[in-house]
Write a protein that holds these residues in place. Structure first.
Motif, PDB file in Angstrom:
ATOM      1  N   ASP A  93       1.169  -0.565  -4.954  1.00  0.00           N
ATOM      2  CA  ASP A  93       1.425  -1.829  -4.549  1.00  0.00           C
ATOM      3  C   ASP A  93       1.880  -1.867  -3.234  1.00  0.00           C
ATOM      4  O   ASP A  93       3.269  -2.488  -4.123  1.00  0.00           O
ATOM      5  CB  ASP A  93       0.635  -2.612  -5.685  1.00  0.00           C
ATOM      6  N   ILE A  94       2.223  -1.834  -2.196  1.00  0.00           N
ATOM      7  CA  ILE A  94       3.263  -2.687  -1.227  1.00  0.00           C
ATOM      8  C   ILE A  94       3.926  -3.863  -1.474  1.00  0.00           C
ATOM      9  O   ILE A  94       5.126  -4.006  -1.283  1.00  0.00           O
ATOM     10  CB  ILE A  94       3.399  -1.856   0.057  1.00  0.00           C
ATOM     11  N   THR A  95       2.794  -4.703  -2.244  1.00  0.00           N
ATOM     12  CA  THR A  95       3.182  -6.349  -2.538  1.00  0.00           C
ATOM     13  C   THR A  95       4.178  -6.252  -3.927  1.00  0.00           C
ATOM     14  O   THR A  95       4.462  -7.162  -4.312  1.00  0.00           O
ATOM     15  CB  THR A  95       2.055  -7.149  -2.526  1.00  0.00           C
ATOM     16  N   LYS A  96       4.074  -5.504  -4.667  1.00  0.00           N
ATOM     17  CA  LYS A  96       4.487  -5.397  -6.188  1.00  0.00           C
ATOM     18  C   LYS A  96       5.515  -4.946  -6.203  1.00  0.00           C
ATOM     19  O   LYS A  96       5.391  -3.160  -6.694  1.00  0.00           O
ATOM     20  CB  LYS A  96       3.508  -5.740  -7.829  1.00  0.00           C
ATOM     21  N   ARG A  97       6.589  -4.736  -6.236  1.00  0.00           N
ATOM     22  CA  ARG A  97       7.933  -3.567  -6.500  1.00  0.00           C
ATOM     23  C   ARG A  97       7.724  -2.958  -7.596  1.00  0.00           C
ATOM     24  O   ARG A  97       8.202  -2.237  -8.095  1.00  0.00           O
ATOM     25  CB  ARG A  97       9.653  -4.636  -6.057  1.00  0.00           C
ATOM     26  N   LEU A 129      -1.728  -6.231   3.745  1.00  0.00           N
ATOM     27  CA  LEU A 129      -0.841  -7.759   3.450  1.00  0.00           C
ATOM     28  C   LEU A 129       0.960  -7.247   2.983  1.00  0.00           C
ATOM     29  O   LEU A 129       1.867  -7.761   2.434  1.00  0.00           O
ATOM     30  CB  LEU A 129      -1.116  -7.585   1.798  1.00  0.00           C
ATOM     31  N   ASN A 130      -0.023  -6.931   4.493  1.00  0.00           N
ATOM     32  CA  ASN A 130       1.930  -7.207   5.085  1.00  0.00           C
ATOM     33  C   ASN A 130       3.421  -7.294   4.288  1.00  0.00           C
ATOM     34  O   ASN A 130       4.377  -7.545   5.127  1.00  0.00           O
ATOM     35  CB  ASN A 130       2.092  -6.090   6.635  1.00  0.00           C
ATOM     36  N   HIS A 131       2.598  -8.979   5.016  1.00  0.00           N
ATOM     37  CA  HIS A 131       3.229 -10.057   4.920  1.00  0.00           C
ATOM     38  C   HIS A 131       4.215 -10.788   3.584  1.00  0.00           C
ATOM     39  O   HIS A 131       5.005 -11.109   3.340  1.00  0.00           O
ATOM     40  CB  HIS A 131       2.386 -10.885   5.770  1.00  0.00           C
ATOM     41  N   LEU A 132       3.308  -9.878   2.404  1.00  0.00           N
ATOM     42  CA  LEU A 132       3.382 -10.201   1.169  1.00  0.00           C
ATOM     43  C   LEU A 132       4.445  -8.829   1.152  1.00  0.00           C
ATOM     44  O   LEU A 132       4.912  -8.363  -0.263  1.00  0.00           O
ATOM     45  CB  LEU A 132       2.322 -10.152   0.263  1.00  0.00           C
ATOM     46  N   ARG A 133       4.737  -7.819   1.605  1.00  0.00           N
ATOM     47  CA  ARG A 133       5.214  -6.599   1.189  1.00  0.00           C
ATOM     48  C   ARG A 133       6.709  -6.695   0.537  1.00  0.00           C
ATOM     49  O   ARG A 133       7.820  -7.247   0.389  1.00  0.00           O
ATOM     50  CB  ARG A 133       5.971  -5.452   2.663  1.00  0.00           C
ATOM     51  N   ALA A 134       6.623  -5.785  -0.847  1.00  0.00           N
ATOM     52  CA  ALA A 134       7.962  -6.021  -1.568  1.00  0.00           C
ATOM     53  C   ALA A 134       8.411  -4.348  -1.497  1.00  0.00           C
ATOM     54  O   ALA A 134       9.672  -4.685  -2.558  1.00  0.00           O
ATOM     55  CB  ALA A 134       7.428  -6.779  -2.526  1.00  0.00           C
TER      56      ALA A 134
END
Length: 229
Positions: A93-97, A129-134
Motif C-alpha cells: 500500500d503506497i500510503t502505508k510504509r 491516494l497519492n496525497h497520502l503517499r508514504a
C-alpha cells in the motif's frame, strides 16, 4: 501450474497474490476478474480464487488468481498456497510504509516456497491516494531493480494498471514456457522445433468447481506441517 488443455483454453496459469493484510489484494482480484470494487473492507479468511480467460500471443490463457489472507495465523497454508504457481503479484500500500518494508519478507517467502522460475511483479496499490503517499515510486523502483522484479503502481478503486499488471505477468510466463518447450524439442531432435505441447498434469479435469478445487488445495497440506514463522 501451467497446464495444456485442448478445449476451452490452451493454458491454465496459477498466479498468487501476496502481501500484507489491508493492501487490497481482494479488490485487485475482483477488479481484474469481475471489474468490481467493494468499498467495505473485509479480511480474506483462508483462501479465495477467481479466474479470467485472456488471449496471449494468439493463445487462449486461463488465469487462475489465488488470494490468501495476509494475517500470520494463516501461514500454515503457505506451502500449499504457492505450490504450482507460475506467477505472483506482490502488493503493498503506497500510503502505508510498513507494508512496503514487509515486501522483502514476502519475497523471501515466495522464493522459499514457490518454483525458482516464478514470474514476480511488485505492485504499489492505492495510487488514487497519492496525497497520502508514504512510499515514493523512486524507492519502489530501486527495490524492484535490486530484486530483479517488474514494478507498477496500481489502483483497484479506479483500475489503472490492474489489467496491465496481470497481462504483463501472463505474457512473461507464456514466453518462458514457450522458450523451454522449444529448447526441449530442439534438444530431443537436434533440429529447430516447430512448437510442442506442454502437459504437466490434468488437475482441472478432476476439480471442476470452486468448492472441489479449494478442497483439493487443502488436501495437499501435510498434516505434520508446522506453522511457517
Amino acid at each position: 501450474m501451467a497446464y495444456k488443455v485442448d478445449h476451452e483454453y490452451d493454458y491454465l496459469f496459477k498466479i498468487v497474490l501476496t502481501g500484507d493484510s489491508g493492501v487490497a489484494k481482494s479488490n485487485i482480484l475482483s477488479r481484474f476478474t469481475r471489474n468490481e470494487f467493494c468499498l467495505e473492507f473485509k479480511s480474506t479468511i483462508g483462501v479465495e480464487f477467481a479466474t479470467r480467460t485472456l488471449q496471449v500471443e494468439g493463445k487462449t490463457v486461463k488465469a487462475q488468481i489465488w488470494d490468501t489472507a495476509g494475517q500470520e495465523r494463516y501461514r500454515a497454508i503457505t506451502s500449499a498456497y504457492y505450490r504450482g504457481a507460475v506467477g505472483a503479484l506482490l502488493v503493498y500500500d503506497i500510503t502505508k510504509r510498513q507494508t512496503f518494508e514487509n515486501v522483502q519478507r514476502w519475497l523471501r517467502e515466495l522464493r522459499d516456497h514457490a518454483d525458482s522460475n516464478i514470474v514476480i511483479m511488485m505492485a504499489g496499490n492505492k495510487s488514487d491516494l497519492n496525497h497520502l503517499r508514504a512510499v515514493s515510486d523512486q524507492d519502489a523502483q530501486l527495490l524492484a531493480e535490486k530484486e530483479g522484479l517488474s514494478f507498477l503502481e496500481t489502483s483497484a478503486l479506479e483500475a489503472p494498471n490492474i489489467e496491465k499488471a496481470f497481462q504483463t505477468i501472463l505474457l512473461d510466463i507464456y514466453q518462458i514456457i514457450s522458450k523451454k518447450a522449444l529448447a526441449a524439442q530442439e534438444a530431443a531432435t537436434g533440429l529447430p522445433g516447430q512448437g510442442t505441447t506442454i502437459n504437466v498434469g490434468d488437475y482441472t479435469e478432476h476439480h471442476k468447481n470452486k468448492g472441489e478445487l479449494i478442497q483439493a488445495f487443502f488436501d495437499q497440506l501435510n498434516p505434520s506441517e508446522e506453522l511457517i514463522q
